[in-house]
Design a protein around this motif. Structure first.
Motif, mmCIF file in Angstrom:
data_model
loop_
_atom_site.group_PDB
_atom_site.id
_atom_site.type_symbol
_atom_site.label_atom_id
_atom_site.label_comp_id
_atom_site.label_asym_id
_atom_site.label_seq_id
_atom_site.Cartn_x
_atom_site.Cartn_y
_atom_site.Cartn_z
ATOM 1 N N THR A 182 3.728 -23.396 -0.510
ATOM 2 C CA THR A 182 3.445 -21.978 -0.728
ATOM 3 C C THR A 182 3.457 -21.250 0.606
ATOM 4 O O THR A 182 2.866 -21.720 1.581
ATOM 5 C CB THR A 182 2.083 -21.783 -1.429
ATOM 6 N N ASP B 278 2.470 -17.633 2.238
ATOM 7 C CA ASP B 278 1.712 -16.406 2.014
ATOM 8 C C ASP B 278 2.158 -15.354 3.027
ATOM 9 O O ASP B 278 1.884 -15.479 4.214
ATOM 10 C CB ASP B 278 0.220 -16.701 2.165
ATOM 11 N N LYS C 66 1.537 -12.032 2.292
ATOM 12 C CA LYS C 66 0.850 -10.827 1.830
ATOM 13 C C LYS C 66 0.514 -9.959 3.042
ATOM 14 O O LYS C 66 0.067 -10.455 4.064
ATOM 15 C CB LYS C 66 -0.405 -11.188 1.034
ATOM 16 N N LEU D 119 4.306 -15.656 -1.760
ATOM 17 C CA LEU D 119 3.353 -14.663 -2.237
ATOM 18 C C LEU D 119 3.445 -13.441 -1.338
ATOM 19 O O LEU D 119 3.235 -13.549 -0.127
ATOM 20 C CB LEU D 119 1.923 -15.219 -2.189
ATOM 21 N N ALA D 120 3.772 -12.284 -1.910
ATOM 22 C CA ALA D 120 3.952 -11.070 -1.127
ATOM 23 C C ALA D 120 3.243 -9.901 -1.800
ATOM 24 O O ALA D 120 2.999 -9.919 -3.011
ATOM 25 C CB ALA D 120 5.445 -10.765 -0.983
ATOM 26 N N THR D 121 2.920 -8.881 -1.001
ATOM 27 C CA THR D 121 2.335 -7.656 -1.554
ATOM 28 C C THR D 121 3.290 -6.480 -1.420
ATOM 29 O O THR D 121 3.012 -5.407 -1.935
ATOM 30 C CB THR D 121 0.998 -7.320 -0.847
ATOM 31 N N SER E 183 6.264 -4.476 -2.583
ATOM 32 C CA SER E 183 7.056 -4.386 -3.818
ATOM 33 C C SER E 183 8.545 -4.527 -3.540
ATOM 34 O O SER E 183 9.307 -4.991 -4.390
ATOM 35 C CB SER E 183 6.780 -3.067 -4.541
ATOM 36 N N GLU F 64 5.194 -10.598 -11.159
ATOM 37 C CA GLU F 64 4.242 -9.721 -10.490
ATOM 38 C C GLU F 64 2.972 -9.676 -11.300
ATOM 39 O O GLU F 64 2.994 -9.631 -12.522
ATOM 40 C CB GLU F 64 4.835 -8.315 -10.358
ATOM 41 N N ASP G 256 -1.456 -8.526 -10.570
ATOM 42 C CA ASP G 256 -2.587 -8.236 -9.694
ATOM 43 C C ASP G 256 -2.144 -7.796 -8.303
ATOM 44 O O ASP G 256 -2.791 -8.141 -7.308
ATOM 45 C CB ASP G 256 -3.526 -9.445 -9.595
ATOM 46 N N VAL H 287 0.324 -8.808 -6.596
ATOM 47 C CA VAL H 287 0.982 -9.864 -5.818
ATOM 48 C C VAL H 287 2.317 -10.186 -6.482
ATOM 49 O O VAL H 287 2.399 -10.388 -7.691
ATOM 50 C CB VAL H 287 0.104 -11.136 -5.725
ATOM 51 N N TYR H 288 3.345 -10.222 -5.659
ATOM 52 C CA TYR H 288 4.690 -10.562 -6.129
ATOM 53 C C TYR H 288 4.936 -12.022 -5.792
ATOM 54 O O TYR H 288 4.799 -12.437 -4.636
ATOM 55 C CB TYR H 288 5.725 -9.653 -5.459
ATOM 56 N N ARG H 289 5.277 -12.808 -6.807
ATOM 57 C CA ARG H 289 5.508 -14.243 -6.613
ATOM 58 C C ARG H 289 6.995 -14.532 -6.786
ATOM 59 O O ARG H 289 7.591 -14.130 -7.777
ATOM 60 C CB ARG H 289 4.688 -15.041 -7.619
#
Length: 81
Positions: free
Chosen positions: A10, A12, A14, A41-43, A45, A68, A70, A72-74
């Motif tokens: 994973t 991260d 974010k 995992l990104a915030t 958009s 997507e 909460d 968070v874009y997975r």
């Protein structure tokens, strides 16, 4: 998640904005073995289209799934070679 794959690692990212999610995804995927799946995992958009476009134009990687929730874009990227 409807995915039928095992996540190897994973990443991260974010809080990072373009182009860092793609830059860090490329670095992380380069360190993996063929068949491994990287969860990103990104915030940002914009990462939805950025990572999709990067994967589509990059040999040796496959965008398996994106979702997507909460804020968070997975992204799930498989190394294919």
């Amino acid at each position: 998640m409807s995915a039928e794959f095992d996540i190897t690692e994973t990443l991260d990212v974010k809080g990072a904005s373009c182009p860092m999610p793609v830059v860090k995804t490329k670095s992380a995927i380069d360190a993996l073995d063929e068949g491994d799946v990287l969860e990103v995992l990104a915030t940002d958009s914009g990462s939805m289209s950025d990572i999709d476009g990067w994967a589509a134009g990059t040999e040796g990687v496959e965008l398996v799934e994106q979702e997507e929730g909460d804020g968070v874009y997975r992204h799930y990227v498989r190394k294919t070679e």
